[in-house]
Write a protein that holds these residues in place. Structure first.
Motif, PDB file in Angstrom:
ATOM      1  N   PHE B  21       0.819  -1.197   0.000  1.00  0.00           N
ATOM      2  CA  PHE B  21       0.000   0.000   0.000  1.00  0.00           C
ATOM      3  C   PHE B  21       0.859   1.255   0.000  1.00  0.00           C
ATOM      4  CE2 PHE B  21      -2.357  -3.489   1.757  1.00  0.00           C
ATOM      5  CZ  PHE B  21      -3.488  -3.452   0.970  1.00  0.00           C
ATOM      6  N   MET B  22       2.158   1.058  -0.145  1.00  0.00           N
ATOM      7  CA  MET B  22       3.070   2.176  -0.323  1.00  0.00           C
ATOM      8  C   MET B  22       3.693   2.041  -1.710  1.00  0.00           C
ATOM      9  SD  MET B  22       4.842   1.997   3.420  1.00  0.00           S
ATOM     10  CE  MET B  22       6.440   2.443   2.856  1.00  0.00           C
ATOM     11  N   HIS B  23       4.044   3.160  -2.283  1.00  0.00           N
ATOM     12  CA  HIS B  23       4.735   3.120  -3.573  1.00  0.00           C
ATOM     13  C   HIS B  23       5.812   4.179  -3.573  1.00  0.00           C
ATOM     14  CE1 HIS B  23       5.412   3.250  -7.937  1.00  0.00           C
ATOM     15  NE2 HIS B  23       4.979   2.012  -7.925  1.00  0.00           N
ATOM     16  N   ARG B  24       6.899   3.875  -4.276  1.00  0.00           N
ATOM     17  CA  ARG B  24       8.001   4.815  -4.339  1.00  0.00           C
ATOM     18  C   ARG B  24       7.568   6.124  -4.992  1.00  0.00           C
ATOM     19  NH1 ARG B  24      12.864   4.093  -8.381  1.00  0.00           N
ATOM     20  NH2 ARG B  24      14.362   5.584  -7.581  1.00  0.00           N
ATOM     21  N   GLY B  25       6.542   6.044  -5.834  1.00  0.00           N
ATOM     22  CA  GLY B  25       6.020   7.250  -6.458  1.00  0.00           C
ATOM     23  C   GLY B  25       6.696   7.603  -7.766  1.00  0.00           C
ATOM     24  N   TYR B  26       7.588   6.753  -8.225  1.00  0.00           N
ATOM     25  CA  TYR B  26       8.276   7.021  -9.499  1.00  0.00           C
ATOM     26  C   TYR B  26       7.672   6.112 -10.560  1.00  0.00           C
ATOM     27  CZ  TYR B  26      12.145   8.481 -12.449  1.00  0.00           C
ATOM     28  OH  TYR B  26      12.905   9.029 -13.446  1.00  0.00           O
ATOM     29  N   THR B  27       6.911   6.702 -11.482  1.00  0.00           N
ATOM     30  CA  THR B  27       6.171   5.915 -12.460  1.00  0.00           C
ATOM     31  C   THR B  27       6.785   6.074 -13.844  1.00  0.00           C
ATOM     32  OG1 THR B  27       4.692   7.739 -12.877  1.00  0.00           O
ATOM     33  CG2 THR B  27       4.042   6.227 -11.146  1.00  0.00           C
ATOM     34  N   VAL B  28       6.211   5.344 -14.802  1.00  0.00           N
ATOM     35  CA  VAL B  28       6.710   5.419 -16.181  1.00  0.00           C
ATOM     36  C   VAL B  28       6.610   6.854 -16.698  1.00  0.00           C
ATOM     37  CG1 VAL B  28       6.312   4.642 -18.537  1.00  0.00           C
ATOM     38  CG2 VAL B  28       6.170   3.020 -16.673  1.00  0.00           C
ATOM     39  N   ASN B  29       5.516   7.524 -16.352  1.00  0.00           N
ATOM     40  CA  ASN B  29       5.365   8.912 -16.804  1.00  0.00           C
ATOM     41  C   ASN B  29       6.496   9.798 -16.290  1.00  0.00           C
ATOM     42  OD1 ASN B  29       2.714   7.782 -17.313  1.00  0.00           O
ATOM     43  ND2 ASN B  29       2.114   9.886 -17.708  1.00  0.00           N
ATOM     44  N   MET B  31       9.388   8.814 -15.419  1.00  0.00           N
ATOM     45  CA  MET B  31      10.609   8.354 -16.086  1.00  0.00           C
ATOM     46  C   MET B  31      10.740   9.003 -17.463  1.00  0.00           C
ATOM     47  SD  MET B  31      11.388   4.352 -16.508  1.00  0.00           S
ATOM     48  CE  MET B  31      12.011   3.827 -14.962  1.00  0.00           C
ATOM     49  N   MET B  32       9.635   9.064 -18.201  1.00  0.00           N
ATOM     50  CA  MET B  32       9.662   9.647 -19.539  1.00  0.00           C
ATOM     51  C   MET B  32       9.877  11.161 -19.460  1.00  0.00           C
ATOM     52  SD  MET B  32       9.633   7.241 -21.562  1.00  0.00           S
ATOM     53  CE  MET B  32       9.603   5.515 -21.158  1.00  0.00           C
ATOM     54  N   ARG B  33       9.332  11.771 -18.417  1.00  0.00           N
ATOM     55  CA  ARG B  33       9.564  13.207 -18.232  1.00  0.00           C
ATOM     56  C   ARG B  33      11.060  13.449 -18.012  1.00  0.00           C
ATOM     57  NH1 ARG B  33       6.464  14.384 -13.581  1.00  0.00           N
ATOM     58  NH2 ARG B  33       8.396  13.984 -12.465  1.00  0.00           N
ATOM     59  N   ASP B  34      11.681  12.580 -17.209  1.00  0.00           N
ATOM     60  CA  ASP B  34      13.118  12.720 -16.976  1.00  0.00           C
ATOM     61  C   ASP B  34      13.909  12.493 -18.261  1.00  0.00           C
ATOM     62  OD1 ASP B  34      13.238  13.535 -14.398  1.00  0.00           O
ATOM     63  OD2 ASP B  34      13.320  11.520 -13.545  1.00  0.00           O
ATOM     64  N   MET B  35      13.430  11.571 -19.094  1.00  0.00           N
ATOM     65  CA  MET B  35      14.104  11.346 -20.377  1.00  0.00           C
ATOM     66  C   MET B  35      14.061  12.610 -21.221  1.00  0.00           C
ATOM     67  SD  MET B  35      15.411   8.325 -21.010  1.00  0.00           S
ATOM     68  CE  MET B  35      15.299   7.712 -22.680  1.00  0.00           C
TER      69      MET B  35
END
Lengths: 402, 329
Positions: B21-29, B31-35
């Motif tokens: 029920f916890m998530h690191r909060g780093y999603t594919v979106n 990741m793509m923004r960082d790209m």
């Protein structure tokens, strides 16, 4: 993975509040069989035996408050508080029926019992004795909070050491392991006579059985090692000190510690704290990494539940059947060095035998892969589904019987 | 109306979900923004150098990639994933490999092939066995080599393609002390991939943000440097003309080696996930880059080297530690 959310110790003390006078408890039978005398509107005394189980893994169940059985189904019994029990002579209250269940429970003495008899006695008092009697070469007491958001072990060690000592003395009688070790968080100072001390970095998932055994023994062999949570030692200690059946439970509820009667409903804790829940929130029985989301607030605290947590709506991205992007984050973070990326895809596409070959049985369902997955895949759900298909026990399975 | 509460009246209603029920909060979106952030410096440098030409190619490639993916998903009745941003990033990555003067039809065809042949035919994001921009690039390079040649399509530019000079006139033909100019993008090549310094800055950002792991770029560059040094030192003894084996740092300063090492070799789906495999994969890619440059017919070895190495990814994934308990299946 270093993340401050995985720290298992708290800097501020969280004193344990003792809850009494709970208006209603709901006790889950699990796999136990209720006694035939347990019927609606029957008066029960605190500690009266309500249900039994044949396995040493499951302790018998007792009434946790004085009261009258209000509701009874195949899965639970609800007891409403109604003052003190009757005296033995039975000056009856009007509505409730009096049976032997209403008789006050006498304490049991453990003196002079041999190993077998002691085990049987403890089981009848509600203790799951299997972990304590398991033959082993090393017996580890896990003094780390099992999961993030649980805060009780530091308080137990600081305030309730006599109870833990009483529990440990019974452990020594039940188990003739040559070595006992207390696994403490770094900086912890507790000690038990007859047990060594090992300090462990208080970082999830170090608190789970296999990672902790590896840290303490330095080897990846779990066969001759028994690991028991401090929680269980505390339960044993409560019974050892009173000689009465187990009726209380320590748990961290919404960030505060309680010593509450077994079966205390979630709603009662909410009322006490004045906590308001909104639609879309999640309420978790157990830890945030491995727990179970519940749908209703009348669920009572079981012996195995050491936390109730609240997850606000929108605090986590939704987990969906997104495709794996193969980034490898889960492989890096898996404490069991599995390949969750492959495992989850095998499970997703129904190739369960491949899951077995990828050693799914080694998975401890710690939740690290699901926590880190950028694709937000429901990793644990895949693994549980595959384990179910392969007939392997899951973490939830083991709790279900309790 | 029924007497009791109907289901919808029960309040509050809780979400019953699966742990954790916890998530690191780093999603594919994210990741793509960082790209995209990592690609920004090189894109800006390309526009500064080539003007609207470079912007035209990047915009067209990105647009066609997004459009192709959404049409493909619609045609096949698949759930649309176009908003995760990966098609956009793929388009920009592909554009970075093209010369700034590439004709529009080449950009459009290449972008469509990048998405369809590179990824969607295998099942979309995460399923591609090869790096999609490289698939598009290889198809274009093989089909229209003249239009993919930066010297041929950028006739008005005063810059030179160092790869061609090194290939046909030897590395000594590069003017002395030109390293700094090469580093700052003073060379003809892929419009973004030749902006060495800007690409390097973006690559380091990816490492810092954890989008890509350091093992692959490090091993890849190490592979290039080691192999390059071996040929530089022992090339003459092996019968390779001294002009054909440049000093190792020139491999990094020319062509798309840095760009490929940071942005394309690390493409998640086509690269290994375990540490040992990553090192082997990177080293082989670097080794092949140098080999293709010295012996091959294509002046820039890195893209083909990574394409070839990606074919071995399932093998590299076998290089891994045994699971807990040390028992291998």
């Amino acid at each position: 993975m270093k993340d401050k959310r995985f720290t298992l110790v708290s800097d501020t003390p969280c004193p344990i509040t003792v809850l009494n006078d709970i208006p209603l408890v709901r006790l889950q039978f699990g796999e136990r069989t209720p006694l035939t005398s347990v019927k609606k509107r029957v008066r029960v005394a605190k500690g009266a035996l309500l249900a039994e189980h044949g396995s040493p893994n499951v302790g018998d169940m007792h009434a946790s408050i004085d009261g009258v059985i209000k509701d009874l189904t195949a899965s639970y019994v609800e007891i409403q508080y109604e003052g003190l029990p009757l005296d033995v002579a039975g000056t009856a209250a009007a509505a409730a029926k009096d049976t032997e269940l209403a008789r006050p429970v006498e304490p049991v003495s453990f003196d002079g019992l041999d190993e077998i008899e002691l085990g049987k006695t403890l089981k009848r008092l509600g203790i799951a004795i299997r972990p304590f009697t398991r033959p082993c070469e090393l017996f580890i007491i896990n003094c780390l909070n099992p999961e993030p958001g649980m805060l009780y072990t530091q308080e137990l060690l600081a305030v309730h050491m006599p109870v833990i000592e009483a529990g440990f003395s019974l452990v020594r009688r039940l188990n003739n392991a040559p070595e006992f070790v207390l696994a403490l968080p770094e900086g912890g100072s507790a000690s038990l006579e007859g047990a060594g001390v090992r300090h462990v970095s208080p970082q999830y998932p170090n608190s789970l059985a296999r990672p902790l055994i590896k840290i303490v023994t330095g080897a990846e062999r779990t066969k001759h090692v028994t690991l028991v949570r401090l929680h269980n030692i505390f339960q044993l200690g409560l019974v050892a000190r009173s000689g009465l059946p187990l009726t209380e439970q320590v748990a961290t509820v919404f960030g505060k510690n309680y010593l509450a009667p077994l079966g205390t409903p979630v709603q009662t804790f909410l009322d006490i704290q004045g906590f308001k829940l909104e639609s879309g929130d999640s309420v978790i029985l157990g830890g945030a990494m491995r727990g179970v989301a519940i749908s209703g607030l009348r669920r009572g605290l079981r012996k195995v539940d050491d936390a109730i947590q609240f997850i606000p709506k929108g605090s986590r991205p939704e987990l969906e059947d997104n495709p794996c992007i193969n980034c490898g984050a889960c492989v890096l973070v898996c404490p069991m060095r599995l390949r969750p990326n492959m495992l989850s895809r095998y499970a997703e596409f129904g190739q369960y035998e491949s899951c077995r070959k990828e050693q799914l049985a080694t998975c401890i369902e710690c939740g690290m892969c699901g926590w880190i997955c950028p694709a937000c895949r429901p990793m644990q759900q895949y693994f549980r589904m595959a384990k179910l298909q392969l007939g392997m026990p899951t973490f939830q399975h083991r709790l279900r019987g309790q | 109306m029924t007497q009791g509460k109907t289901f919808t009246e029960i309040r509050p209603r809780f979400v019953v979900d699966t742990p954790p029920f916890m998530h690191r909060g780093y999603t594919v979106n994210a990741m793509m923004r960082d790209m995209l952030i990592a690609l920004a410096p090189a894109a800006a440098a390309a526009i500064w150098q080539y003007g609207i030409e470079a912007f035209r190619v990047m915009a067209l490639a990105a647009g066609i990639c997004v459009l192709t993916q959404s049409l493909w998903e619609k045609a096949l009745g698949r759930q649309s994933r176009v908003f995760d941003g990966s098609a956009l990033v793929t388009g920009v990555l592909f554009a970075f490999l093209l010369p700034a003067g590439a004709p529009w039809w080449l950009v459009a065809t290449g972008s469509a092939l990048t998405v369809i042949l590179g990824r969607e035919v295998f099942g979309g994001i995460g399923c591609n066995p090869l790096c999609p921009p490289l698939v598009g690039w290889a198809a274009m390079t093989v089909s229209w080599p003249v239009y993919m040649d930066p010297t041929a399509v950028n006739l008005s530019s005063s810059l030179l393609d160092p790869l061609i000079r090194m290939k046909y006139y030897g590395w000594t033909a590069l003017s002395q002390g030109s390293e700094m100019a090469l580093l700052l993008g003073g060379q003809l090549g892929g419009l973004g991939s030749a902006q060495i310094a800007a690409v390097l800055a973006g690559g380091l950002y990816l490492l810092v943000r954890g989008v890509v792991r350091w093992e692959i770029p490090a091993a890849c560059l190490a592979g290039v440097l080691i192999t390059g040094a071996v040929f530089w030192r022992f090339g003459p003894a092996m019968g390779i003309g001294p002009a054909s084996a440049p000093p190792p740092h020139l491999y990094l300063l020319t062509g798309s080696t840095i760009f490929v090492a940071f942005f394309l070799a690390t493409e998640h789906s086509s690269s290994p996930v375990a540490v040992g495999g990553m090192f082997a994969y990177g080293l082989l890619a670097g080794f092949l880059t140098v080999l293709i440059r010295i012996f091959g017919m294509y002046p820039d070895g890195a893209p083909f080297a990574v394409l070839l190495t990606s074919l071995g990814t399932p093998m590299f994934d076998l290089i891994r530690a045994a699971p807990f308990g040390g028992k291998r299946s």
